[in-house]
Scaffold this motif. Structure first.
Motif, PDB file in Angstrom:
ATOM      1  N   ASP A 255       9.678  -5.128  -2.835  1.00  0.00           N
ATOM      2  CA  ASP A 255       9.627  -5.205  -1.275  1.00  0.00           C
ATOM      3  C   ASP A 255      10.257  -6.240  -0.640  1.00  0.00           C
ATOM      4  OD1 ASP A 255       8.514  -4.517   1.159  1.00  0.00           O
ATOM      5  OD2 ASP A 255       6.299  -4.606   0.483  1.00  0.00           O
ATOM      6  N   SER A 257      10.195  -6.308   2.719  1.00  0.00           N
ATOM      7  CA  SER A 257       9.925  -6.394   4.114  1.00  0.00           C
ATOM      8  C   SER A 257       9.415  -7.876   4.179  1.00  0.00           C
ATOM      9  CB  SER A 257       8.830  -5.579   4.433  1.00  0.00           C
ATOM     10  OG  SER A 257       8.070  -5.049   3.456  1.00  0.00           O
ATOM     11  N   THR A 293       9.780 -13.674  -2.467  1.00  0.00           N
ATOM     12  CA  THR A 293       8.838 -13.029  -1.917  1.00  0.00           C
ATOM     13  C   THR A 293       9.093 -11.454  -2.023  1.00  0.00           C
ATOM     14  OG1 THR A 293       9.893 -12.845   0.382  1.00  0.00           O
ATOM     15  CG2 THR A 293       8.182 -14.613   0.107  1.00  0.00           C
ATOM     16  N   VAL A 294      10.431 -11.111  -2.453  1.00  0.00           N
ATOM     17  CA  VAL A 294      10.919  -9.861  -2.530  1.00  0.00           C
ATOM     18  C   VAL A 294      10.194  -8.977  -3.928  1.00  0.00           C
ATOM     19  CG1 VAL A 294      12.958 -10.033  -1.238  1.00  0.00           C
ATOM     20  CG2 VAL A 294      13.245  -9.947  -3.646  1.00  0.00           C
ATOM     21  N   PHE A 296       7.187  -9.112  -4.754  1.00  0.00           N
ATOM     22  CA  PHE A 296       5.836  -8.885  -4.589  1.00  0.00           C
ATOM     23  C   PHE A 296       5.817  -7.832  -3.345  1.00  0.00           C
ATOM     24  CE2 PHE A 296       6.030 -12.918  -6.478  1.00  0.00           C
ATOM     25  CZ  PHE A 296       5.241 -12.751  -7.607  1.00  0.00           C
ATOM     26  N   LYS A 297       4.897  -7.092  -3.547  1.00  0.00           N
ATOM     27  CA  LYS A 297       4.435  -6.085  -2.296  1.00  0.00           C
ATOM     28  C   LYS A 297       4.077  -6.982  -1.193  1.00  0.00           C
ATOM     29  CE  LYS A 297       3.799  -1.508  -4.650  1.00  0.00           C
ATOM     30  NZ  LYS A 297       2.835  -0.527  -5.184  1.00  0.00           N
ATOM     31  N   GLY A 298       4.357  -6.145   0.200  1.00  0.00           N
ATOM     32  CA  GLY A 298       3.793  -6.830   1.383  1.00  0.00           C
ATOM     33  C   GLY A 298       4.684  -7.995   1.765  1.00  0.00           C
ATOM     34  N   SER A 302       2.790 -11.756  -0.130  1.00  0.00           N
ATOM     35  CA  SER A 302       3.830 -12.126  -0.955  1.00  0.00           C
ATOM     36  C   SER A 302       4.525 -13.406  -0.996  1.00  0.00           C
ATOM     37  CB  SER A 302       4.876 -10.977  -0.903  1.00  0.00           C
ATOM     38  OG  SER A 302       5.723 -11.237   0.204  1.00  0.00           O
TER      39      SER A 302
HETATM   40 NA    NA Z   1       7.379  -8.941  -0.261  1.00  0.00          NA
END
Ligand code: NA
Ligand code: RIB
Length: 315
Positions: A255, A257, A293-294, A296-298, A302
């Motif tokens: 993820d 985002s 961070t990418v 992990f979700k969210g 994250s």
């Molecule tokens: Na993320």
């Protein structure tokens, strides 16, 4: 003393829809998972810095609804100073974020209270901004007139704080004054294309460097273009030769985002807490954190805590 990171910007409720594919117009599809989360580019950047151990203040607006209350509680849970958050009798900002199996996202935001941030709301923090702040961060999810006003105020007061502007989401006509007033203007590749009227498509480091020069010519002191898995390129008025910061490639991002926000919050952190490092090294470390961070979700959930990261990152 001057050591605070102040984020002047957006905070929203993120509604994540995880789905195999995106629906076509007129089509209804089953998604795989839903998650309600704290987001907004400003809030994300603030939490990213705070989780690394920075002393942060968030200036922005929430609505009088339950979402607004929850957002303030979330900031307080992490130790962010919330005294300059204004409640407005409108809806809190929301974002609908669709994330597909390959980790790509597309987002619709409704600004709500974020769209009502006035210069008076920010000016309440005038003394804090002039006397205690070393980095101030803006995004483009709150009114640009307010951003321009505060940037002007800081410049005319000869403030020494580092003014970082994240031009996201992109506007099709560029805001020359804002670009000139910022110390660092940071965008991702698609935003960079929009600010340079899509003359050059970014599909390589060479083309990214071309766009970088075009942005520098618009009067920016320092420009950073983040390039996802390719890291980032940057250049400055004083050293116009572009530099490329590489990051290790993540094979299967979950993820992406909010990765850009993690970058900006981390960069602000390193500017304040490791001022003796070169900008190259500060960007490199911020890229490494964003890359984490990418996986992990969210968004905010994250973002790593300082204790989750190798000690060398903080030397
Ligand atoms: Na993320
Ligand atoms: O950059 C990611 C953020 O963009 C999300 O948290 C969402 O709120 C949107 O504003």
């Amino acid at each position: 003393k001057m050591s605070k990171i102040v984020v002047i910007g957006s905070c929203s409720t993120d509604m994540f829809f995880y789905t195999s594919v995106l629906p076509n117009p007129g089509q209804t599809i089953h998604g795989k998972q839903f998650s309600l989360d704290f987001g907004g580019k400003g809030a994300n950047q603030c939490i990213a810095a705070q989780k690394l151990g920075a002393d942060t203040v968030f200036i922005g607006c929430v609505g009088t609804d339950i979402f607004g209350k929850d957002i303030i509680n979330n900031f307080e849970k992490w130790g962010v100073d919330t005294q300059f958050i204004t409640k407005k009798s409108v809806d809190t900002g929301v974002a609908q974020i669709n994330v597909t199996d390959n980790g790509e996202n597309c987002i619709i935001i409704v600004a709500g209270a974020n769209g009502t941030l006035q210069k008076e709301d920010v000016d309440k923090a005038h003394d804090l901004l002039l006397n205690e702040t070393s980095v101030v961060l803006f995004q483009f999810e709150t009114p640009l007139e307010t951003t321009e006003f505060i940037l002007n105020m800081l410049s005319s007061a000869n403030s020494k704080c580092c003014k970082i502007v994240n031009g996201a989401p992109a506007y099709s006509n560029s805001y020359q004054n804002i670009l000139k007033l910022a110390d660092i203007f940071c965008v991702n590749e698609s935003e960079a294309e929009i600010y340079t009227n899509c003359i050059t498509k970014i599909d390589s480091i060479e083309s990214a460097n071309e766009v970088l020069s075009l942005l520098l010519n618009q009067g920016c002191k320092i420009v950073i273009i983040t390039l996802g898995s390719l890291g980032a390129v940057f250049a400055s008025k004083d050293e116009p030769k572009p530099q490329w910061v590489k990051v290790p490639k993540i094979e299967n991002p979950i993820d992406t985002s909010g990765a850009g926000d993690a970058f900006l919050g981390s960069l602000a952190y390193f500017i304040v807490h490791t001022p003796n490092l070169s900008l190259y090294e500060q960007i490199k470390r911020a890229c490494l954190i964003a890359t984490k961070t990418v996986q992990f979700k969210g968004t905010q959930k994250s973002y790593p805590l300082k204790t989750d990261l190798p000690k060398e990152l903080f030397n």
